[in-house]
Design an enzyme around this catalytic site. Structure first.
Site, PDB file in Angstrom:
ATOM      1  N   LEU A  44      17.775  -1.375  33.604  1.00  0.00           N
ATOM      2  CA  LEU A  44      18.806  -0.649  33.400  1.00  0.00           C
ATOM      3  C   LEU A  44      19.039  -0.634  31.499  1.00  0.00           C
ATOM      4  O   LEU A  44      18.253  -2.150  31.228  1.00  0.00           O
ATOM      5  CB  LEU A  44      20.191  -1.722  33.679  1.00  0.00           C
ATOM      6  CG  LEU A  44      20.498  -1.678  35.635  1.00  0.00           C
ATOM      7  CD1 LEU A  44      20.984  -2.667  36.020  1.00  0.00           C
ATOM      8  CD2 LEU A  44      20.917  -0.156  35.981  1.00  0.00           C
TER       9      LEU A  44
ATOM     10  N   HIS B  85      14.709 -12.951  40.281  1.00  0.00           N
ATOM     11  CA  HIS B  85      13.680 -13.492  40.149  1.00  0.00           C
ATOM     12  C   HIS B  85      12.841 -14.058  41.065  1.00  0.00           C
ATOM     13  O   HIS B  85      12.941 -15.801  41.069  1.00  0.00           O
ATOM     14  CB  HIS B  85      13.552 -13.502  38.928  1.00  0.00           C
ATOM     15  CG  HIS B  85      12.116 -13.128  38.520  1.00  0.00           C
ATOM     16  ND1 HIS B  85      11.382 -11.718  38.089  1.00  0.00           N
ATOM     17  CD2 HIS B  85      11.504 -14.078  37.978  1.00  0.00           C
ATOM     18  CE1 HIS B  85      10.269 -11.865  37.608  1.00  0.00           C
ATOM     19  NE2 HIS B  85       9.920 -13.224  37.594  1.00  0.00           N
TER      20      HIS B  85
ATOM     21  N   ARG C 252      14.457  -0.368  39.180  1.00  0.00           N
ATOM     22  CA  ARG C 252      14.670  -0.212  37.327  1.00  0.00           C
ATOM     23  C   ARG C 252      15.379  -0.396  36.831  1.00  0.00           C
ATOM     24  O   ARG C 252      16.434  -1.775  36.787  1.00  0.00           O
ATOM     25  CB  ARG C 252      16.005   1.180  38.073  1.00  0.00           C
ATOM     26  CG  ARG C 252      16.440   1.954  38.866  1.00  0.00           C
ATOM     27  CD  ARG C 252      14.829   2.980  38.865  1.00  0.00           C
ATOM     28  NE  ARG C 252      14.036   3.687  37.532  1.00  0.00           N
ATOM     29  CZ  ARG C 252      13.428   3.777  37.283  1.00  0.00           C
ATOM     30  NH1 ARG C 252      12.141   3.850  38.376  1.00  0.00           N
ATOM     31  NH2 ARG C 252      13.195   5.414  36.335  1.00  0.00           N
TER      32      ARG C 252
ATOM     33  N   ASN D 246      16.971  -9.668  50.887  1.00  0.00           N
ATOM     34  CA  ASN D 246      17.814 -10.339  50.019  1.00  0.00           C
ATOM     35  C   ASN D 246      19.548  -9.999  50.111  1.00  0.00           C
ATOM     36  O   ASN D 246      20.249 -10.597  50.345  1.00  0.00           O
ATOM     37  CB  ASN D 246      17.355 -10.234  48.432  1.00  0.00           C
ATOM     38  CG  ASN D 246      16.616 -11.022  48.351  1.00  0.00           C
ATOM     39  OD1 ASN D 246      16.875 -12.512  48.339  1.00  0.00           O
ATOM     40  ND2 ASN D 246      15.374 -11.093  48.176  1.00  0.00           N
TER      41      ASN D 246
ATOM     42  N   ALA E 207      13.035 -19.249  50.586  1.00  0.00           N
ATOM     43  CA  ALA E 207      13.911 -19.667  49.568  1.00  0.00           C
ATOM     44  C   ALA E 207      15.165 -18.564  49.257  1.00  0.00           C
ATOM     45  O   ALA E 207      16.289 -19.347  48.791  1.00  0.00           O
ATOM     46  CB  ALA E 207      13.425 -20.491  48.442  1.00  0.00           C
ATOM     47  N   GLU E 208      14.483 -17.948  49.244  1.00  0.00           N
ATOM     48  CA  GLU E 208      15.267 -16.241  48.721  1.00  0.00           C
ATOM     49  C   GLU E 208      16.476 -16.504  48.882  1.00  0.00           C
ATOM     50  O   GLU E 208      18.038 -16.080  48.575  1.00  0.00           O
ATOM     51  CB  GLU E 208      14.986 -15.236  48.412  1.00  0.00           C
ATOM     52  CG  GLU E 208      13.883 -15.125  46.568  1.00  0.00           C
ATOM     53  CD  GLU E 208      13.219 -13.755  46.411  1.00  0.00           C
ATOM     54  OE1 GLU E 208      13.080 -13.566  45.203  1.00  0.00           O
ATOM     55  OE2 GLU E 208      13.523 -13.053  47.819  1.00  0.00           O
TER      56      GLU E 208
ATOM     57  N   GLY F  80      15.426  -4.730  51.744  1.00  0.00           N
ATOM     58  CA  GLY F  80      16.301  -5.455  50.822  1.00  0.00           C
ATOM     59  C   GLY F  80      16.829  -6.874  52.080  1.00  0.00           C
ATOM     60  O   GLY F  80      17.983  -6.904  52.591  1.00  0.00           O
TER      61      GLY F  80
ATOM     62  N   ARG G  88      17.638   8.370  31.689  1.00  0.00           N
ATOM     63  CA  ARG G  88      18.392   7.396  32.240  1.00  0.00           C
ATOM     64  C   ARG G  88      19.884   7.167  32.070  1.00  0.00           C
ATOM     65  O   ARG G  88      20.310   6.674  32.689  1.00  0.00           O
ATOM     66  CB  ARG G  88      17.602   6.081  31.258  1.00  0.00           C
ATOM     67  CG  ARG G  88      17.714   5.383  32.029  1.00  0.00           C
ATOM     68  CD  ARG G  88      17.229   3.325  30.924  1.00  0.00           C
ATOM     69  NE  ARG G  88      17.174   3.301  30.337  1.00  0.00           N
ATOM     70  CZ  ARG G  88      16.892   1.833  29.516  1.00  0.00           C
ATOM     71  NH1 ARG G  88      16.531   1.192  30.400  1.00  0.00           N
ATOM     72  NH2 ARG G  88      16.977   2.428  28.378  1.00  0.00           N
TER      73      ARG G  88
HETATM   74  C1  GRF Z   1      12.427 -10.449  45.850  1.00  0.00           C
HETATM   75  O1  GRF Z   1      11.748 -11.352  46.390  1.00  0.00           O
HETATM   76  C2  GRF Z   1      13.162 -10.724  44.370  1.00  0.00           C
HETATM   77  O2  GRF Z   1      12.921 -11.661  44.161  1.00  0.00           O
HETATM   78  C3  GRF Z   1      12.820  -9.274  43.557  1.00  0.00           C
HETATM   79  O3  GRF Z   1      12.203  -8.149  44.423  1.00  0.00           O
HETATM   80  C4  GRF Z   1      12.005  -8.531  46.274  1.00  0.00           C
HETATM   81  C5  GRF Z   1      13.420  -7.951  47.028  1.00  0.00           C
HETATM   82  O4  GRF Z   1      13.073  -8.105  48.057  1.00  0.00           O
HETATM   83  N1  GRF Z   1      13.703  -9.263  43.037  1.00  0.00           N
HETATM   84  P1  GRF Z   1      14.162  -7.613  49.148  1.00  0.00           P
HETATM   85  O5  GRF Z   1      14.066  -6.431  48.833  1.00  0.00           O
HETATM   86  O6  GRF Z   1      15.410  -8.596  48.953  1.00  0.00           O
HETATM   87  O7  GRF Z   1      13.523  -8.304  50.629  1.00  0.00           O
END
Ligand code: GRF
Length: 202
Positions: free
Chosen positions: A93, A109, A91, A15, A173-174, A13, A65
């Site tokens: 969806l 992504h 997952r 992000n 970067a995310e 988590g 599901r």
């Molecule tokens: C990230 O690299 C995101 O791009 C991908 O899953 C990863 C999640 O990382 N969809 P975190 O759990 O947010 O550290």
């Protein structure tokens, strides 16, 4: 009006934490009302709780599901969520669930889409020999990793990179891109974000 945002996770988590921080700081006009994990011991659950955000576990194990998604929908409705951020939610969806939230659900992504969809993204990028990679925030549509792009950030691929080192660079970067993209979705005026990062929002 501040939008009520739910965050869906399956793992550590990072992000999710960046998004919650941005909302709690007020740089994104959203309120983090719920973090949902399909994995009971996901590290992100503790992080969310420390930040004072309610959490829920909706396990996908041993159920169809439809049943899983009905439970998910129920906790989202109970929290009166208006917008969903997928943040490492592992997952897929169903089209029915996605359509219910279409235009109100986004994902991050770790590649420059439409390149390298699916899993093992950094391995795919390294095998292709690209010299830049990055991350993409996009709307979620029934086609995996194929919804309209909201924003992207670019990082270099360095000589000697492996999937781990490239992943670490992309993740940094995310954490800048995702809050900026969410702010944009929730109505903030476009603004340049630099931090030495090539980042662009639609
Ligand atoms: C990230 O690299 C995101 O791009 C991908 O899953 C990863 C999640 O990382 N969809 P975190 O759990 O947010 O550290």
């Amino acid at each position: 009006m501040t939008t009520r945002v739910a965050l869906l996770i399956s793992g550590r988590g990072s992000n999710m934490a960046a998004l919650i921080d941005a909302m709690q700081r007020g740089t994104v006009d959203g309120a983090p009302v719920l973090v949902v994990s399909n994995i009971a011991d996901a590290g992100g659950l503790g992080v969310a709780a420390e930040k004072g955000v309610p959490t829920a576990v909706v396990s996908h194990r041993g159920k169809a599901r439809e049943a899983f998604e009905a439970e998910l929908q129920a906790v989202l409705e109970e929290a009166a969520a208006e917008f969903i951020c997928l943040a490492g939610f592992m997952r897929v969806l169903s089209p029915d669930f996605v359509r219910r939230w279409e235009g109100r659900m986004i994902n991050i992504h770790p590649s420059l889409l439409p390149l390298f969809r699916g899993l093992h993204v950094h391995e795919q990028a390294l095998a292709a020999g690209v010299t830049v990679s990055g991350c993409t925030v996009h709307e979620v549509t029934p086609d995996l990793d194929a919804g309209p792009i909201i924003g992207q950030a670019v990082v270099p691929v360095m000589p000697g990179d492996d999937a781990e080192s490239l992943s670490a660079r992309v993740q940094k970067a995310e954490h800048v891109l995702y809050p900026a993209a969410l702010a944009r979705c929730l109505g903030a005026a476009p603004r340049p974000v630099s931090d030495g990062l090539l980042l662009s929002l639609r």
